[in-house]
Design an enzyme around this catalytic site. Structure first.
Site, PDB file in Angstrom:
ATOM      1  N   PRO A 177       9.219   7.529   9.017  1.00 11.22           N
ATOM      2  CA  PRO A 177       9.541   7.652   7.596  1.00 11.22           C
ATOM      3  C   PRO A 177      10.455   6.575   7.026  1.00 11.22           C
ATOM      4  O   PRO A 177      10.654   6.522   5.816  1.00 11.22           O
ATOM      5  CB  PRO A 177      10.233   9.011   7.524  1.00 11.22           C
ATOM      6  CG  PRO A 177      10.868   9.171   8.869  1.00 11.22           C
ATOM      7  CD  PRO A 177       9.917   8.537   9.831  1.00 11.22           C
ATOM      8  N   ASP A 200       3.583  -2.947   6.488  1.00 10.21           N
ATOM      9  CA  ASP A 200       3.599  -2.338   5.161  1.00 10.21           C
ATOM     10  C   ASP A 200       5.013  -2.310   4.601  1.00 10.21           C
ATOM     11  O   ASP A 200       5.989  -2.339   5.357  1.00 10.21           O
ATOM     12  CB  ASP A 200       3.082  -0.897   5.235  1.00 10.21           C
ATOM     13  CG  ASP A 200       1.564  -0.814   5.181  1.00 10.21           C
ATOM     14  OD1 ASP A 200       0.927  -1.830   4.889  1.00 10.21           O
ATOM     15  OD2 ASP A 200       1.032   0.278   5.454  1.00 10.21           O
ATOM     16  N   LYS A 222       1.988  -2.870  -0.161  1.00 14.58           N
ATOM     17  CA  LYS A 222       1.252  -2.323  -1.308  1.00 14.58           C
ATOM     18  C   LYS A 222       2.293  -1.750  -2.266  1.00 14.58           C
ATOM     19  O   LYS A 222       2.543  -0.557  -2.303  1.00 14.58           O
ATOM     20  CB  LYS A 222       0.290  -1.238  -0.852  1.00 14.58           C
ATOM     21  CG  LYS A 222      -0.908  -1.748  -0.065  1.00 14.58           C
ATOM     22  CD  LYS A 222      -1.899  -0.616   0.124  1.00 14.58           C
ATOM     23  CE  LYS A 222      -3.164  -1.091   0.803  1.00 14.58           C
ATOM     24  NZ  LYS A 222      -2.976  -1.331   2.226  1.00 14.58           N
ATOM     25  N   GLY A 253       4.019   2.783   7.616  1.00 12.43           N
ATOM     26  CA  GLY A 253       4.993   3.839   7.422  1.00 12.43           C
ATOM     27  C   GLY A 253       4.385   5.174   7.798  1.00 12.43           C
ATOM     28  O   GLY A 253       3.176   5.374   7.684  1.00 12.43           O
ATOM     29  N   GLY A 254       5.213   6.093   8.278  1.00  8.04           N
ATOM     30  CA  GLY A 254       4.709   7.413   8.623  1.00  8.04           C
ATOM     31  C   GLY A 254       3.734   7.367   9.768  1.00  8.04           C
ATOM     32  O   GLY A 254       3.972   6.751  10.803  1.00  8.04           O
ATOM     33  N   ASP A 255       2.588   8.019   9.590  1.00  8.08           N
ATOM     34  CA  ASP A 255       1.532   8.062  10.591  1.00  8.08           C
ATOM     35  C   ASP A 255       0.324   7.292  10.067  1.00  8.08           C
ATOM     36  O   ASP A 255      -0.002   7.374   8.877  1.00  8.08           O
ATOM     37  CB  ASP A 255       1.138   9.511  10.880  1.00  8.08           C
ATOM     38  CG  ASP A 255       0.070   9.623  11.943  1.00  8.08           C
ATOM     39  OD1 ASP A 255       0.429   9.771  13.127  1.00  8.08           O
ATOM     40  OD2 ASP A 255      -1.132   9.547  11.608  1.00  8.08           O
ATOM     41  N   MET A 337       3.250  10.350  -2.704  1.00  7.38           N
ATOM     42  CA  MET A 337       2.790   9.367  -3.699  1.00  7.38           C
ATOM     43  C   MET A 337       2.518  10.010  -5.059  1.00  7.38           C
ATOM     44  O   MET A 337       1.568   9.660  -5.759  1.00  7.38           O
ATOM     45  CB  MET A 337       1.525   8.660  -3.197  1.00  7.38           C
ATOM     46  CG  MET A 337       1.704   7.938  -1.879  1.00  7.38           C
ATOM     47  SD  MET A 337       0.175   7.179  -1.240  1.00  7.38           S
ATOM     48  CE  MET A 337      -0.748   8.663  -0.794  1.00  7.38           C
TER      49      MET A 337
END
Length: 426
Positions: A177, A200, A222, A253-255, A337
């Site tokens: 995260p 990212d 992005k 990021g994250g999974d 998001m």
């Protein structure tokens, strides 16, 4: 005997008889490694911890439910003595000595013929640490040394550059995260081995500063409604560098597979005949609420949680989310998001029956030094986001779990106390 350093050796115990005396906490800690080694394990103990009993029930060892008796060590190659009966331990130790069986004594290391080292594993390497004398034989000391060595192997800091492992291909790595400490140890090791990292914006940026100078870092950020690297360009970059025989890490990021387009990249690599390794990451949908003190599930409150993307408004024809169905669920709704669409999302949920007073929390920059939490309700969240100037990235949590306190007590949005005691029916 204790004055001389131990001679380190690795025992190959697959299929060989190993006797464990005592089914308590020591056995519980040692048995998994013996099981993994393929040993023919015979436990002799009148009782055992639930975990040890489960191993016996699963057929991973043979359990004789009685105290030690002379002759129990016959035909054995190795014995672990860990009973609370010092007299029985001494008797068993004497039998082991007479039978020339290597014997570990949990109660008296000086009377043992073998010591159990502090061990750890990393990618085919076993690290075993023994201290050189009885005076310095502190298990906390050896464990600390083991942990330091294993961590260094896992994250690559103990590997000299000219010995650095290189595996051509692409690894899709979930970076977690945001907090760099929340990446998996495998992900961190692959970063240390990489030639190219395509990262990212929401990946753990601090990790990039640790990369050696020769590693090429490509920005695939992005930025919402700003400059971005098209997915096709990302796919092409992955393929191009992998075909050059480089070790490429796609840091996300994250999974990778939770709104990360990881499968699109995996499919593109498969079509190009390039091997791909997927390293799961800690998803922000769970970790960020947790870091802000919000459990996505809680006994007596929420038996399910749903994670949805909010990048497309509910009334947009491109939306694949059944918002009307979500409004009827009693559990937790986590929206990723969705900061700029939260007004439309809240309105749609209320129009389909969700209570206007349903608690909402927005956690911005979760798990980082800039983390902040803003609370509202469905009725007030749109104005709260504007007034508090909440910006992406932020995880939005909708549901009664938002009001669960640190002590587990809370009230529902209508003010009704919720019962969460052990006697509470689910």
């Amino acid at each position: 005997m204790a004055e001389n350093p131990a001679y380190p050796v690795g025992l190959r115990l697959a299929g060989r008889r190993v006797v464990v005396l005592g089914g308590g906490q020591v056995a519980q800690r040692r048995l998994p490694a013996l099981i993994a080694a393929g040993a023919d394990i015979h436990l002799v103990s009148p009782s055992a911890t639930p975990s040890v009993e489960a191993m016996a029930d699963a057929g991973e060892l043979t359990w004789t439910r009685r105290r030690y008796e002379p002759g129990d060590l016959a035909e054995s190659w190795y014995v672990l003595i860990a009973t609370p009966d010092s007299a029985a331990n001494a008797e068993a130790s004497a039998e082991a000595e007479a039978r020339r069986v290597w014997c570990v004594r949990a109660d008296d290391a000086d009377e043992a013929t073998a010591w159990t080292p502090a061990t750890g594993h990393s990618e085919g390497v076993t690290v075993a640490v023994l201290t050189t004398d009885a005076k310095g034989r502190d298990p906390r000391h050896t464990a600390a040394i083991r942990d330091a060595v294993v961590e260094g192997l896992r994250d690559g800091t103990l590997v000299a550059p000219h010995h650095r492992t290189r595996t051509p291909g692409v690894s899709l790595v979930g970076g977690g995260p945001g907090d760099p400490d929340l990446i998996t140890v495998r992900g961190r090791r692959l970063l240390a081995e990489a030639d190219v990292v395509i990262a990212d914006r929401l990946g753990p940026r601090d990790l990039l500063a640790e990369l050696p100078p020769h590693v090429e870092v490509i920005d695939a950020a992005k930025i919402p409604y700003g400059r971005f690297m098209a997915q096709e360009a990302i796919n092409n970059a992955l393929i191009e560098h992998a075909l050059q025989g480089k070790s490429v890490v796609r840091l996300k990021g994250g999974d990778p597979f939770v709104f990360g387009r990881g499968m699109e990249e995996a499919q593109a690599l498969a079509e190009a005949g390039i091997s791909c390794t997927v390293v799961p990451g800690i998803s922000s949908s769970i970790s960020v609420p947790g870091a802000a003190g919000i459990p996505v599930t809680h006994r007596g409150v929420a038996h399910e949680f749903t994670v949805v993307s909010g990048h497309v408004a509910p009334d947009d024809e491109r939306s694949l989310v059944d918002w009307a169905a979500l409004a009827k669920l009693r559990g937790t709704l986590v929206v990723l998001m969705g900061v700029d669409k939260i007004g439309a999302i809240a309105r749609t949920l209320m129009e389909n029956g969700k209570a206007a007073g349903t608690p909402v929390a927005l956690v911005q920059e979760g798990t980082t030094a800039a983390q902040r939490r803003v609370d509202a309700t469905l009725a007030t969240v749109a104005e709260t986001v504007r007034a508090e100037e909440v910006r992406p990235p932020a995880v939005i949590v909708i549901g009664e779990v938002v009001t669960v306190g640190a002590d587990g007590s809370f009230e529902t949005s209508d003010g009704t106390p919720a019962v969460t005691s052990d006697g509470d029916s689910e």
